[in-house]
Scaffold this active site. Structure first.
Site, PDB file in Angstrom:
ATOM      1  N   TYR A 140      77.946  94.090  48.008  1.00 18.33           N
ATOM      2  CA  TYR A 140      77.830  92.930  47.124  1.00 18.33           C
ATOM      3  C   TYR A 140      78.300  91.637  47.773  1.00 18.33           C
ATOM      4  O   TYR A 140      78.474  90.633  47.097  1.00 18.33           O
ATOM      5  CB  TYR A 140      78.623  93.172  45.832  1.00 18.33           C
ATOM      6  CG  TYR A 140      77.941  94.133  44.879  1.00 18.33           C
ATOM      7  CD1 TYR A 140      77.765  95.473  45.231  1.00 18.33           C
ATOM      8  CD2 TYR A 140      77.475  93.712  43.641  1.00 18.33           C
ATOM      9  CE1 TYR A 140      77.140  96.355  44.365  1.00 18.33           C
ATOM     10  CE2 TYR A 140      76.851  94.594  42.763  1.00 18.33           C
ATOM     11  CZ  TYR A 140      76.690  95.914  43.142  1.00 18.33           C
ATOM     12  OH  TYR A 140      76.069  96.793  42.282  1.00 18.33           O
ATOM     13  N   LYS A 191      79.900 107.789  52.051  1.00 24.77           N
ATOM     14  CA  LYS A 191      78.771 108.353  52.792  1.00 24.77           C
ATOM     15  C   LYS A 191      79.117 108.207  54.269  1.00 24.77           C
ATOM     16  O   LYS A 191      78.371 107.652  55.071  1.00 24.77           O
ATOM     17  CB  LYS A 191      77.500 107.576  52.388  1.00 24.77           C
ATOM     18  CG  LYS A 191      76.208 108.173  52.837  1.00 24.77           C
ATOM     19  CD  LYS A 191      75.803 109.472  52.141  1.00 24.77           C
ATOM     20  CE  LYS A 191      74.600 110.064  52.828  1.00 24.77           C
ATOM     21  NZ  LYS A 191      74.352 111.475  52.496  1.00 24.77           N
ATOM     22  N   ASP A 224      76.481 111.692  47.519  1.00 26.75           N
ATOM     23  CA  ASP A 224      75.307 112.418  47.008  1.00 26.75           C
ATOM     24  C   ASP A 224      75.730 113.729  46.350  1.00 26.75           C
ATOM     25  O   ASP A 224      75.261 114.078  45.267  1.00 26.75           O
ATOM     26  CB  ASP A 224      74.247 112.642  48.110  1.00 26.75           C
ATOM     27  CG  ASP A 224      74.800 113.129  49.436  1.00 26.75           C
ATOM     28  OD1 ASP A 224      76.038 113.173  49.600  1.00 26.75           O
ATOM     29  OD2 ASP A 224      73.999 113.487  50.326  1.00 26.75           O
ATOM     30  N   ASP A 248      78.942 101.476  41.254  1.00 27.26           N
ATOM     31  CA  ASP A 248      77.953 100.986  40.280  1.00 27.26           C
ATOM     32  C   ASP A 248      77.043 102.128  39.845  1.00 27.26           C
ATOM     33  O   ASP A 248      76.833 102.364  38.649  1.00 27.26           O
ATOM     34  CB  ASP A 248      77.133  99.857  40.924  1.00 27.26           C
ATOM     35  CG  ASP A 248      76.025  99.358  40.004  1.00 27.26           C
ATOM     36  OD1 ASP A 248      76.305  99.147  38.809  1.00 27.26           O
ATOM     37  OD2 ASP A 248      74.891  99.185  40.481  1.00 27.26           O
ATOM     38  N   ASP A 252      76.811 104.474  35.987  1.00 29.16           N
ATOM     39  CA  ASP A 252      75.684 104.644  35.062  1.00 29.16           C
ATOM     40  C   ASP A 252      75.484 106.137  34.788  1.00 29.16           C
ATOM     41  O   ASP A 252      75.213 106.545  33.654  1.00 29.16           O
ATOM     42  CB  ASP A 252      74.384 104.036  35.612  1.00 29.16           C
ATOM     43  CG  ASP A 252      74.163 102.589  35.140  1.00 29.16           C
ATOM     44  OD1 ASP A 252      75.167 101.881  34.916  1.00 29.16           O
ATOM     45  OD2 ASP A 252      72.994 102.171  34.987  1.00 29.16           O
TER      46      ASP A 252
END
Ligand code: NAD
Ligand code: IPM
Ligand code: MN
Length: 354
Positions: A140, A191, A224, A248, A252
């Protein structure tokens, strides 16, 4: 934070933002009647309409004003199909997160009623964790650019920024929270098997910080795999810490586990400073103006804000009222009920007891 009256800047924003924030404000009004809570609300019209009519996103001097004159900010959502660049949302929302250095994005994932989760055979205690999302850097940071834009040879770079200080403070905050709240485990998601540099920094800092909290179990998962485990075995999580982008996405997913985006709350926090509270969901253009959006995410966000302002008991009373309304089936359509946004807000508000 030493004022006896807490000053709240309310920025309802776009789409369903004003509708859900109206209900959160109704609940705050009720809390003022039932509890010893002193709040003064000031409304700001920052959002797509203002941008389209005046060209103004976050007005000049706004950040200074917010830090000087306010204890907290209660925001709705930013995003409007008439602004495809999302310029105003970037300036206002990311502008406040970065400009006020709100480095903790605290997003609880908590099942309020067993009927709400799409997962089979889960009890309330199986889905109860919090995500610490780094909130000021990562993907970001807005760094990158184009080469040969518009040609077949176009190159677009999008950079991710990880600073030692930024990584350390969010990881430390997650362990502090775990210790404070009697949580057993912190799980870091990254990751690092692909993102060799940023991931390496996160790995090293995580190990260093974890060594200072021997009472808390420190655990690592690739992001993942975490997305899979959050669905298969959410009960393993207590506190999750991750970078801005992964946080983020995971939240969700977390929102879906607890019943949908309409229920999820968040705080953008820099301890001791003016902090920003907003539901996790966006402006949901298809629902806007129809009085159908679920106001509970915004109401639980207001409860988080109350707790941050030192009104923990009032915050708990709001949470209990939400839970009671949901258990009685007094909900909006996304949760299977028939109530409008206003009716759902009123149902929660009426249940707030002294
Ligand atoms: P969204 O969160 O706005 O909505 C996705 C879907 O989730 C909706 O279509 C709806 O089905 C459901 N939903 C969301 N909130 C709900 C509520 N309160 N009650 C019932 N159902 C609800 O995400 P999107 O559609 O990807 O984004 C729309 C706009 O919002 C975009 O401009 C996006 O950039 C912006 N956005 C803003 C924020 C924010 O301001 N914090 C967060 C996310 C997205
Ligand atoms: C959120 C939103 C924002 C984000 C967007 C609207 C910039 O998705 O608050 O989760 O990506 O942080
Ligand atoms: Mn999001």
């Amino acid at each position: 934070m030493t004022r006896t009256i807490k000053r709240i800047a309310v920025v309802a924003g776009d789409g369903i933002g004003p509708e859900v924030i109206r209900e959160a404000v109704r609940v705050l009004g009720r809390v003022r009647e039932t509890h010893d809570v002193r709040l003064e609300l000031t409304h700001f019209d920052w959002g797509a309409d203002k941008f389209l009519s005046e060209g103004v996103t976050l007005p000049e001097g706004a950040l200074e004003m917010l830090s000087r004159d306010f204890d907290a900010i209660l925001a709705g959502a930013f995003g409007d199909p008439r602004v495809p660049s999302n310029k105003h949302a970037e300036d206002i929302l990311l502008g406040m997160r970065r400009g006020l250095d709100l480095y903790i994005n605290l997003r609880p994932v908590r099942l309020l009623d067993e009927r709400l989760t799409p997962l089979r055979n889960r009890r309330r205690e199986d889905i109860d964790f919090v995500v610490f999302r780094e909130n000021t850097e990562g993907a970001y940071c807005g760094a990158g650019g184009f080469l040969k834009k518009g040609t077949d040879d176009e190159i677009a770079t999008q950079e991710e920024l990880n600073t030692r200080r930024g990584v350390e403070r969010i990881i430390t905050a997650s362990f502090e929270y775990a210790r404070d709240q009697g949580r057993r485990r912190v799980t870091m998601a990254d990751k690092s098997n692909v993102q060799r540099f940023g991931g390496d920094l996160w790995q090293r800092v995580f190990k260093e910080v974890a060594a200072r909290y021997t009472d808390i179990e420190a655990n690592h998962q690739y992001v993942d795999a975490m997305a899979m485990f959050m669905v298969q075995d959410p009960a393993q999580y207590d506190v999750i810490v991750s970078n801005n982008l992964f946080g983020d996405i995971l939240t969700d997913l977390g929102a879906a586990l607890q019943g949908g985006l309409g229920l999820a709350a968040s705080g953008n926090i820099h301890p001791g400073r003016v902090s920003l509270f907003e539901p996790v969901h966006g402006s949901a253009p298809p629902l806007a103006g129809k009085n159908v959006a679920n106001p509970v995410g915004a109401i639980l966000t207001a409860a988080m804000m109350l707790e941050y302002l030192g009104y923990a008991e009032a915050g708990r009373a709001v949470e209990q009222a939400v839970q009671s309304a949901i258990q009685s089936g007094e909900t909006t359509r996304d949760l299977g009920g028939t109530l409008s946004t206003e009716e759902a807000g009123a149902s929660v508000s009426q249940r707030i007891a002294k």
